[in-house]
Design a protein around this motif. Structure first.
Motif, short mmCIF file in Angstrom:
data_model
loop_
_atom_site.label_atom_id
_atom_site.label_comp_id
_atom_site.label_asym_id
_atom_site.label_seq_id
_atom_site.Cartn_x
_atom_site.Cartn_y
_atom_site.Cartn_z
N ALA A 72 0.85 -1.15 -0.04
CA ALA A 72 -0.05 -0.11 0.15
C ALA A 72 0.91 1.55 0.29
O ALA A 72 0.35 2.50 -0.40
N VAL A 73 2.14 1.08 0.44
CA VAL A 73 3.07 2.05 0.26
C VAL A 73 3.02 3.01 -0.40
O VAL A 73 3.26 4.76 -1.24
N PRO A 74 3.46 2.63 -2.08
CA PRO A 74 3.55 3.50 -3.22
C PRO A 74 2.85 4.16 -3.50
O PRO A 74 2.58 5.04 -3.87
N PRO A 75 1.59 3.50 -3.85
CA PRO A 75 0.48 4.82 -4.28
C PRO A 75 0.31 5.32 -3.54
O PRO A 75 -0.19 6.69 -3.74
N LEU A 211 -6.52 8.80 -3.54
CA LEU A 211 -6.44 8.65 -2.72
C LEU A 211 -6.88 8.29 -1.15
O LEU A 211 -7.12 7.57 -0.31
N GLN A 212 -8.23 8.91 -2.08
CA GLN A 212 -9.27 7.83 -0.70
C GLN A 212 -9.92 6.38 -0.72
O GLN A 212 -9.78 5.72 -0.23
N VAL A 213 -9.72 5.92 -1.70
CA VAL A 213 -9.73 4.54 -2.39
C VAL A 213 -9.19 3.65 -1.50
O VAL A 213 -8.72 3.25 -1.02
N VAL A 214 -7.27 4.15 -2.24
CA VAL A 214 -6.47 3.75 -1.07
C VAL A 214 -6.49 3.50 0.52
O VAL A 214 -6.08 2.17 0.89
N LEU A 215 -6.97 4.96 0.42
CA LEU A 215 -7.06 4.90 2.38
C LEU A 215 -7.98 3.20 2.96
O LEU A 215 -7.52 3.43 3.88
N ALA A 217 -8.65 0.58 1.31
CA ALA A 217 -7.89 -0.43 1.48
C ALA A 217 -7.05 0.00 2.40
O ALA A 217 -6.97 -1.51 3.33
N LEU A 218 -6.22 0.67 3.05
CA LEU A 218 -5.44 0.55 3.82
C LEU A 218 -6.06 0.50 5.44
O LEU A 218 -5.66 -0.75 5.64
N TRP A 219 -7.54 0.56 5.15
CA TRP A 219 -7.78 0.59 6.38
C TRP A 219 -8.06 -1.00 6.94
O TRP A 219 -8.42 -1.28 8.18
N TRP A 220 -8.55 -1.46 5.69
CA TRP A 220 -8.68 -3.33 5.78
C TRP A 220 -7.55 -3.95 6.43
O TRP A 220 -7.61 -5.30 7.14
N ILE A 221 -6.13 -3.37 5.95
CA ILE A 221 -4.94 -3.90 6.56
C ILE A 221 -4.61 -3.64 7.85
O ILE A 221 -4.72 -4.59 8.52
N ILE A 222 -5.04 -2.49 8.15
CA ILE A 222 -4.80 -1.81 9.51
C ILE A 222 -5.82 -2.58 10.84
O ILE A 222 -4.80 -3.02 11.79
N ARG A 223 -6.55 -2.73 10.08
CA ARG A 223 -7.57 -3.79 10.95
C ARG A 223 -6.59 -5.33 11.74
O ARG A 223 -7.42 -6.14 11.99
N LEU A 224 -5.72 -5.92 10.52
CA LEU A 224 -4.62 -6.76 11.03
C LEU A 224 -4.34 -6.67 11.62
O LEU A 224 -2.65 -7.91 11.98
#
Length: 503
Positions: A72-75, A211-215, A217-224
């Protein structure tokens, strides 16, 4: 109207879900315990590979979580940096705000690295560590200042690099992103979009939406994050064992003392000197500090850090959308100041026949203040350490030794990083007279955030329907202080980061 439509819907069954904080601390203890159990079942083989199913599972959980964050970091870097620069295009004092932000980044880095040097000289963590220097792993390729400068020049528009390894015909090529080049590309694109003006509006709007879309998706990762924490800590304990970790206990203690001094002394003093309540600051940054601690990625918790700065600390949206993403890539008091300073002194003390002079300490300060971008918001403190050691001419073999406790250290480092990334925008905003002091001093809600403004009230009401008391009771999942549920969906944080300045 039918009888069925007038019948009141039955209340949803309410279940108890532990709060995110409880999940985090449970994961810490569980990870250490499972790592110890895996080691007792069977230690790793001579190559450090897992020899039982539990150890393999721990490695899988930890590495998968890190891989997802790195994906998720590059985009996120490109989108966050471009939009942050674009959001300043309507601000009359944009240059002054950017200059003040950079100045305070440098000031806090200078203070932090000075603390690190003082602790390294006082506690002497490299003396009597009980580890044989000859047993350390190969740290890999040396990173020099020439490599750092050359790495700033993008080789292609995507910042991609290829690395081929193997023997004979058995070659493997892997692709990776050069984060420094991505930052340079993003800065150029952002400035170009601002200079182009109106024809670039569709491009800027697209970057905001993406940016909103990536954020999201990032939240789904953070919940892990709790699951990832179990794997990372458990694998560290299993791979290196209590002997190595215990031998480095004084080094770990020195690092955490330094991090604690920055977080609980330096930052509160800076807040107080600017007329801001330290207690309100700590309660305001807690959501991003706890997430940074478990995720080990400043870039990964960017949306919450920005939400903290805007919603809890009262930083104007148009400035926060620039300062926080910019700080995420360059503001690293934990990774780029405390850690490399103490580590360099540790390695100098650890290997016999090495002594540091005044010039060496000045070089440590210089590298820490101007080389922070090398960490680039990911778990890249090793890059910063290698750069520091190369500058001082110290043996890089020490890097392999310190990797044994890096997961434990990286949690504290990232927590300090994100706390500073939220504080500096608040300080600059206060100095410039644009800080919302009423919001700064407003009590935080049960979610950990100050209630939203009137235009967001409807969204906040909808988000709070499932929130119960502070014990963590919620409607069908999600805890009362889970950052992913706080004050509504993560789209709120994305909207904050993507909104254009109106001031």
């Amino acid at each position: 109207m039918s009888a069925q439509s007038t019948t009141e819907a039955p209340a949803r069954r309410r279940i108890w879900i532990p709060s995110f904080t409880v999940q985090v601390f449970t994961a810490l203890f569980l990870g250490v315990a499972l790592g110890f159990v895996a080691f007792r079942i069977s230690p790793p083989d001579g190559d450090g590979e897992a020899t039982n199913g539990l150890a393999t599972a721990l490695d899988l959980f930890g590495s998968t979580f890190v891989t997802l964050l790195q994906t998720a970091v590059p985009p996120l870097i490109v989108l966050a940096v471009v939009t942050s620069i674009a959001n300043l295009r309507n601000v009359t004092n944009a240059a002054r705000l950017a200059g003040q932000t950079l100045l305070w980044f440098a000031i806090t880095a200078l203070v932090s690295v000075s603390i690190g040097i003082a602790l390294g000289l006082t506690l002497r963590p490299g003396v009597n560590s009980g580890v044989d220097p000859a047993s350390q792993d190969d740290p890999g390729r040396e990173v020099s200042w020439l490599d750092f400068v050359e790495g700033l020049v993008p080789a292609n528009i995507l910042g991609l690099e290829a690395d081929t390894s193997g023997v004979g015909d058995d070659l493997t090529t892997g692709l990776s992103f050069n984060v420094l080049q991505l930052i340079v590309i993003s800065v150029v694109l952002g400035i170009a979009a601002v200079k182009v003006g109106k024809p670039a509006e569709p491009f800027i709007d697209f970057m905001h939406s993406a940016l909103q879309v990536v954020l999201k998706a990032l939240w789904w990762i953070i919940r892990l994050a709790p699951i990832g924490t179990v794997g990372l800590l458990g694998n560290a304990v299993y791979s290196y064992g209590w002997h190595t970790i215990g031998a480095l206990g004084q080094f770990v203690l020195a690092i955490y003392i330094g991090l604690a001094l920055v977080l609980f002394v330096v930052y509160p003093v800076l807040a107080r000197l600017h007329g801001l309540s330290p207690a309100k600051y700590f309660s305001g940054v807690w959501p991003t500090v706890q997430l940074g601690f478990v995720s080990r990625s400043s870039m990964g918790v960017l949306p919450i850090t920005q939400k903290v700065a805007e919603q809890n600390l009262g930083v104007p949206r148009y400035y926060a959308s620039f300062a926080v993403p910019f700080g995420t890539t360059t503001k690293m008091d934990g990774c780029a100041a405390i850690y490399p300073a103490i580590s360099a002194i540790f390695i100098a003390q650890f290997f016999p026949g090495i002594s540091l002079g005044l010039t060496d300490y000045l070089l440590i300060v210089l590298v820490s203040v101007i080389g922070s971008a090398a960490t680039a918001g990911t778990t890249g403190a090793v890059v910063m350490l290698t750069l520091t050691l190369s500058t001082l001419g110290l043996p890089l073999e020490g890097v392999g030794l310190l990797l044994a406790v890096d997961p434990i250290l990286d949690m504290g480092r990232t927590a300090v990083n994100v706390a500073g990334q939220a504080l500096i925008p608040a300080i600059v905003a206060k100095r410039e007279g644009i800080l919302d002091l009423e919001r700064y001093h407003t009590p935080r809600g049960g979610s950990g955030f100050v209630p939203l403004d009137e235009e967001d009230t409807a969204e906040a009401d909808g988000a709070q329907e499932g929130t119960a008391d502070s014990a963590g009771t919620t409607s069908e999942g999600g805890s009362a202080d889970d950052p992913a549920q706080a004050d509504g969906d993560t789209g709120a944080a994305a909207e904050n980061s993507a909104s254009t300045a109106k001031g």
